[in-house]
Design an enzyme around this catalytic site. Structure first.
Site, PDB file in Angstrom:
ATOM      1  N   LYS A 104       2.405  -4.045  -1.795  1.00 24.03           N
ATOM      2  CA  LYS A 104       2.895  -2.697  -1.487  1.00 24.03           C
ATOM      3  C   LYS A 104       4.272  -2.793  -0.832  1.00 24.03           C
ATOM      4  O   LYS A 104       4.414  -2.675   0.385  1.00 24.03           O
ATOM      5  CB  LYS A 104       1.917  -1.978  -0.565  1.00 24.03           C
ATOM      6  CG  LYS A 104       2.224  -0.499  -0.386  1.00 24.03           C
ATOM      7  CD  LYS A 104       1.404   0.162   0.731  1.00 24.03           C
ATOM      8  CE  LYS A 104      -0.049   0.252   0.445  1.00 24.03           C
ATOM      9  NZ  LYS A 104      -0.745   1.076   1.480  1.00 24.03           N
ATOM     10  N   GLU A 115      -4.353 -13.180  -0.109  1.00 21.08           N
ATOM     11  CA  GLU A 115      -4.419 -11.885   0.588  1.00 21.08           C
ATOM     12  C   GLU A 115      -4.976 -10.825  -0.347  1.00 21.08           C
ATOM     13  O   GLU A 115      -4.801 -10.913  -1.559  1.00 21.08           O
ATOM     14  CB  GLU A 115      -3.017 -11.454   1.030  1.00 21.08           C
ATOM     15  CG  GLU A 115      -2.624 -11.919   2.403  1.00 21.08           C
ATOM     16  CD  GLU A 115      -3.220 -11.069   3.517  1.00 21.08           C
ATOM     17  OE1 GLU A 115      -4.278 -10.449   3.334  1.00 21.08           O
ATOM     18  OE2 GLU A 115      -2.619 -11.037   4.596  1.00 21.08           O
ATOM     19  N   ASP A 116      -5.613  -9.813   0.231  1.00 19.57           N
ATOM     20  CA  ASP A 116      -6.051  -8.674  -0.570  1.00 19.57           C
ATOM     21  C   ASP A 116      -4.864  -7.752  -0.843  1.00 19.57           C
ATOM     22  O   ASP A 116      -4.652  -7.299  -1.959  1.00 19.57           O
ATOM     23  CB  ASP A 116      -7.194  -7.918   0.102  1.00 19.57           C
ATOM     24  CG  ASP A 116      -6.908  -7.495   1.541  1.00 19.57           C
ATOM     25  OD1 ASP A 116      -5.856  -7.873   2.103  1.00 19.57           O
ATOM     26  OD2 ASP A 116      -7.750  -6.781   2.114  1.00 19.57           O
ATOM     27  N   ARG A 134     -15.446  -2.005   1.203  1.00 12.93           N
ATOM     28  CA  ARG A 134     -15.048  -3.318   0.682  1.00 12.93           C
ATOM     29  C   ARG A 134     -15.818  -3.678  -0.592  1.00 12.93           C
ATOM     30  O   ARG A 134     -15.309  -4.382  -1.447  1.00 12.93           O
ATOM     31  CB  ARG A 134     -15.305  -4.421   1.714  1.00 12.93           C
ATOM     32  CG  ARG A 134     -14.390  -4.403   2.906  1.00 12.93           C
ATOM     33  CD  ARG A 134     -14.594  -5.675   3.740  1.00 12.93           C
ATOM     34  NE  ARG A 134     -14.051  -5.575   5.066  1.00 12.93           N
ATOM     35  CZ  ARG A 134     -12.782  -5.767   5.383  1.00 12.93           C
ATOM     36  NH1 ARG A 134     -11.914  -6.055   4.442  1.00 12.93           N
ATOM     37  NH2 ARG A 134     -12.373  -5.673   6.625  1.00 12.93           N
ATOM     38  N   ASP A 150       1.190  -5.345   2.864  1.00  8.33           N
ATOM     39  CA  ASP A 150       1.708  -4.010   3.137  1.00  8.33           C
ATOM     40  C   ASP A 150       2.941  -4.141   4.030  1.00  8.33           C
ATOM     41  O   ASP A 150       4.036  -4.403   3.552  1.00  8.33           O
ATOM     42  CB  ASP A 150       0.603  -3.173   3.779  1.00  8.33           C
ATOM     43  CG  ASP A 150       0.944  -1.704   3.924  1.00  8.33           C
ATOM     44  OD1 ASP A 150       2.088  -1.307   3.666  1.00  8.33           O
ATOM     45  OD2 ASP A 150       0.053  -0.926   4.319  1.00  8.33           O
ATOM     46  N   PHE A 204      -3.300   5.029   0.883  1.00  3.74           N
ATOM     47  CA  PHE A 204      -4.351   4.285   1.575  1.00  3.74           C
ATOM     48  C   PHE A 204      -5.420   3.880   0.570  1.00  3.74           C
ATOM     49  O   PHE A 204      -6.124   4.720   0.020  1.00  3.74           O
ATOM     50  CB  PHE A 204      -4.956   5.100   2.722  1.00  3.74           C
ATOM     51  CG  PHE A 204      -5.815   4.255   3.608  1.00  3.74           C
ATOM     52  CD1 PHE A 204      -5.236   3.356   4.484  1.00  3.74           C
ATOM     53  CD2 PHE A 204      -7.192   4.314   3.534  1.00  3.74           C
ATOM     54  CE1 PHE A 204      -6.016   2.537   5.290  1.00  3.74           C
ATOM     55  CE2 PHE A 204      -7.978   3.508   4.338  1.00  3.74           C
ATOM     56  CZ  PHE A 204      -7.394   2.615   5.213  1.00  3.74           C
ATOM     57  N   ASP A 247     -10.725  -2.113   3.105  1.00  2.18           N
ATOM     58  CA  ASP A 247     -11.696  -1.283   3.811  1.00  2.18           C
ATOM     59  C   ASP A 247     -11.068  -0.138   4.586  1.00  2.18           C
ATOM     60  O   ASP A 247      -9.852  -0.084   4.775  1.00  2.18           O
ATOM     61  CB  ASP A 247     -12.485  -2.136   4.793  1.00  2.18           C
ATOM     62  CG  ASP A 247     -11.666  -2.494   6.037  1.00  2.18           C
ATOM     63  OD1 ASP A 247     -12.114  -2.206   7.154  1.00  2.18           O
ATOM     64  OD2 ASP A 247     -10.566  -3.074   5.891  1.00  2.18           O
TER      65      ASP A 247
END
Length: 180
Positions: free
Chosen positions: A130, A98-99, A164, A102, A151, A158
């Site tokens: 996060k 995963e990037d 990105r 959250d 954010f 993105d």
């Protein structure tokens, strides 16, 4: 694009150092296990590619696309499977890449889906973690950085499909997305 960034949290060098560390850990963890690495599209692609190049193991890769954002700055709360993976996970050790984790909604869905499909084990590696944004109780076994509840964009993350390709992770200026 760079003018839209309030501050850079992690430089390209910071990111590569974290990936080096994670690749070493995962090489030890998955030696002789031949994992299936499942990259979550589209955000995790850059991270996944850089990570697997540094992992000295036999592994296969597949992709899955699940979204809860649909272009905005906050999760809609609705999850949609956009592109399913092609590999059979039954009896496999699966590593989700995963990037960012959250709310945990996507990861919760994926872990349950892969276990239901018969995966032997399911673990997660994410560039960013996060925990302040967490709504679901998910485990991120490996991560590069614990990040603030802001954010973030860049290096795969993105806003409306843009940013990105930034080589770093930064905080997007509120003025860029405040009209949403």
């Amino acid at each position: 694009m760079n003018n839209d960034i309030e501050k850079v949290l992690y430089s390209a060098d910071d990111i590569q150092a974290a990936i080096d560390r994670l690749a070493k850990q995962l090489t030890v963890e998955y030696r002789d296990k031949k994992p299936l690495i499942v990259s979550v599209l589209s955000g995790a692609v850059l991270f996944t590619v850089d990570l697997i190049k540094k992992m000295d193991i036999m592994a296969q890769i597949d992709f899955i696309d699940v979204s809860t954002y649909f272009g905005g700055t906050a999760t809609t709360g609705q999850l949609k499977l956009i592109h399913d993976m092609t590999a059979d996970v039954k009896g496999r050790n699966v590593l989700i890449t995963e990037d960012i984790v959250d709310s945990g909604r996507t990861l919760d869905y994926l872990v349950k889906l892969l276990k239901k499909r018969g995966a032997k084990s399911v673990k997660t590696v994410s560039l960013l973690n996060k925990p302040e944004g967490r709504e679901f109780d998910v485990n991120v076994e490996y991560y590069g950085f614990k990040v603030p509840n802001e954010f973030l964009v860049g290096y795969g993350l993105d806003y409306k499909g843009y940013y990105r390709n930034l080589p770093y992770v930064g905080v997007l200026k509120l003025s860029v997305y405040s009209e949403d």
